[in-house]
Design an enzyme around this catalytic site. Structure first.
Site, short mmCIF file in Angstrom:
data_model
loop_
_atom_site.label_atom_id
_atom_site.label_comp_id
_atom_site.label_asym_id
_atom_site.label_seq_id
_atom_site.Cartn_x
_atom_site.Cartn_y
_atom_site.Cartn_z
N ARG A 52 42.69 46.37 48.35
CA ARG A 52 43.33 46.92 49.55
C ARG A 52 42.33 47.48 50.56
O ARG A 52 41.31 48.04 50.19
CB ARG A 52 44.32 48.02 49.15
CG ARG A 52 45.52 47.46 48.38
CD ARG A 52 46.40 48.55 47.80
NE ARG A 52 47.60 47.97 47.23
CZ ARG A 52 47.69 47.52 45.97
NH1 ARG A 52 46.64 47.57 45.18
NH2 ARG A 52 48.83 47.01 45.53
N GLU A 68 40.36 43.18 37.04
CA GLU A 68 39.73 42.58 38.22
C GLU A 68 38.42 43.30 38.52
O GLU A 68 38.43 44.40 39.06
CB GLU A 68 40.67 42.67 39.41
CG GLU A 68 42.05 42.07 39.17
CD GLU A 68 43.08 42.67 40.12
OE1 GLU A 68 42.94 42.50 41.35
OE2 GLU A 68 44.02 43.34 39.62
N ASP A 89 47.59 50.73 37.77
CA ASP A 89 47.10 49.85 38.82
C ASP A 89 46.02 50.62 39.56
O ASP A 89 46.18 51.01 40.72
CB ASP A 89 48.22 49.41 39.76
CG ASP A 89 47.78 48.30 40.72
OD1 ASP A 89 46.65 47.79 40.55
OD2 ASP A 89 48.55 47.95 41.63
N HIS A 106 41.82 37.05 39.76
CA HIS A 106 43.05 37.79 39.43
C HIS A 106 43.76 37.16 38.22
O HIS A 106 44.99 37.00 38.23
CB HIS A 106 43.98 37.83 40.63
CG HIS A 106 44.84 39.06 40.70
ND1 HIS A 106 45.56 39.52 39.61
CD2 HIS A 106 45.09 39.92 41.70
CE1 HIS A 106 46.24 40.60 39.96
NE2 HIS A 106 45.95 40.88 41.22
N HIS A 161 44.26 41.73 49.46
CA HIS A 161 43.71 40.42 49.10
C HIS A 161 43.56 39.47 50.30
O HIS A 161 43.83 38.26 50.19
CB HIS A 161 44.56 39.76 48.02
CG HIS A 161 44.62 40.51 46.72
ND1 HIS A 161 43.59 41.29 46.27
CD2 HIS A 161 45.60 40.58 45.77
CE1 HIS A 161 43.93 41.81 45.08
NE2 HIS A 161 45.14 41.41 44.77
#
Length: 352
Positions: free
Chosen positions: A80, A317, A248, A176, A105
């Protein structure tokens, strides 16, 4: 070692996609020239039975949509960017506003994950390359990107990224892939055991944008410095989890220094174990951060026509920290003709 090629379907505009299978007799990775996507990864269990441990799709048509970025190579800006604005040397570059008020992304519809890449095969590797002209995907520089997937004789899948540019630019690439070590389509990931070699993380505000703080994980549900199941604390009454629906978050990898990144010296990042199958995956990277995403909002259809459900898989990631461009204390992902981008990430497997 061998690399085999087979058809992977036809895109909406009539282009044929291919799938490249890299095997060392232990594990087999399959990658596509569409999006340089990591599609399948077959790994034995303790009894020697191979299963695919990646979420994804059966052919290229799924990757043309791919709302969850299964297996995608993402860049030039992964994760982001606050306000979808990216400043470089006093010039502000605008990215698509595609995640609330922010950018996620780069560009879902036109990004590197939706391009055909050139291909060169080796004995145990496939190298994909892609050229982006100045301002293609909103950022400066004529950029040449290569991603090499290698299956080693130690049952590891290595991803080596390299990017050159003729102008100063922002480069933060990741893959990803979503893993389920029980086998894709198997049990959810709650009983999967995870250890992160990360004693700190970057807390976020609403929209999953970092505050700029680097905080200790100790005493929080984000503490994976000792092995624990993913499901143990995932729904804990903790504000950071509530903000993003579970895990996350970007974790700060212990031992990283700018020198180790430039030299592609890898640090151990994660160890993941599935007790039912006996599969273990260890992650190493030269990058400073890793986004652990527990698949809280997975949706759509997957391989075999199976509906994708939340927490069917997890992503690790490797990356520069999200929104690093707006936080001077974070490692910076601005590169130039004199400072080309290079990184290595490795997923090493064992089974017992």
């Amino acid at each position: 070692m061998s690399v085999e090629t087979k058809a992977f379907g036809v895109t909406k505009d009539g282009r044929k996609a291919s799938l490249y299978s890299i095997s060392n007799g232990g594990i087999t990775a399959e990658v596509s020239d569409y999006g340089a996507a990591l599609v399948n990864l077959f790994v034995p269990d303790a009894a020697g039975n191979k299963k695919d441990v990646l979420l994804g799709f059966d052919d290229v048509s799924g990757y043309e949509e791919n709302p969850c970025f299964f297996g995608a190579v993402i860049g030039p800006s992964a994760n982001r960017i606050a306000g979808a604005k990216l400043p470089i040397d006093g010039t502000e570059y605008s990215l698509p506003v595609n995640d609330g008020a922010n950018n996620l992304h780069t560009d879902h519809e036109h990004g590197t994950n939706k391009r055909f890449w050139s291909v060169k095969t080796g004995e145990n590797s496939v190298t994909f390359s892609l050229e982006l002209a100045d301002m293609d995907l909103y950022l400066p520089g004529n950029r040449r990107i290569t991603v090499t997937y290698t299956v080693t004789d130690t049952a590891a899948l290595q991803l080596h990224y390299s990017v050159t540019t003729d102008k100063k630019t922002f480069l933060n690439f990741t893959n990803h892939a979503y893993f389920n070590l029980n086998g894709q389509g198997g049990a959810k990931i709650y009983d999967t055991k995870l250890r992160l070699f990360c004693s700190r993380y970057t807390p976020v505000v609403k929209g999953a944008i970092p505050t700029g703080e680097i905080a200790e994980v100790k005493g929080t549900p984000l503490d994976f410095t000792g092995e624990k199941t993913i499901g143990r604390d995932i729904d804990a009454d903790f504000e950071q989890l509530k903000l993003v629906g579970g895990y996350d978050h970007n974790f700060v990898i212990d031992g990283w220094t700018p020198e180790s990144g430039a030299a592609c010296r890898m640090n151990k990042t994660a160890s993941v174990y599935d007790p039912e199958s006996g599969r273990r995956m260890e992650v190493f990277t030269s990058l400073p951060g890793v986004q652990f995403y527990a698949g809280n909002f997975i949706a759509g259809m997957m391989k075999g026509g199976r509906p994708a459900m939340p927490r069917d898989g997890f992503a690790l990631e490797t990356q520069y920290y999200p929104d690093s461009i707006h936080h001077a204390d974070f490692p910076q992902a601005v590169f130039s003709p004199d400072r080309p981008y290079e990184s290595v990430t490795e997923y090493k497997f064992s089974w017992q």
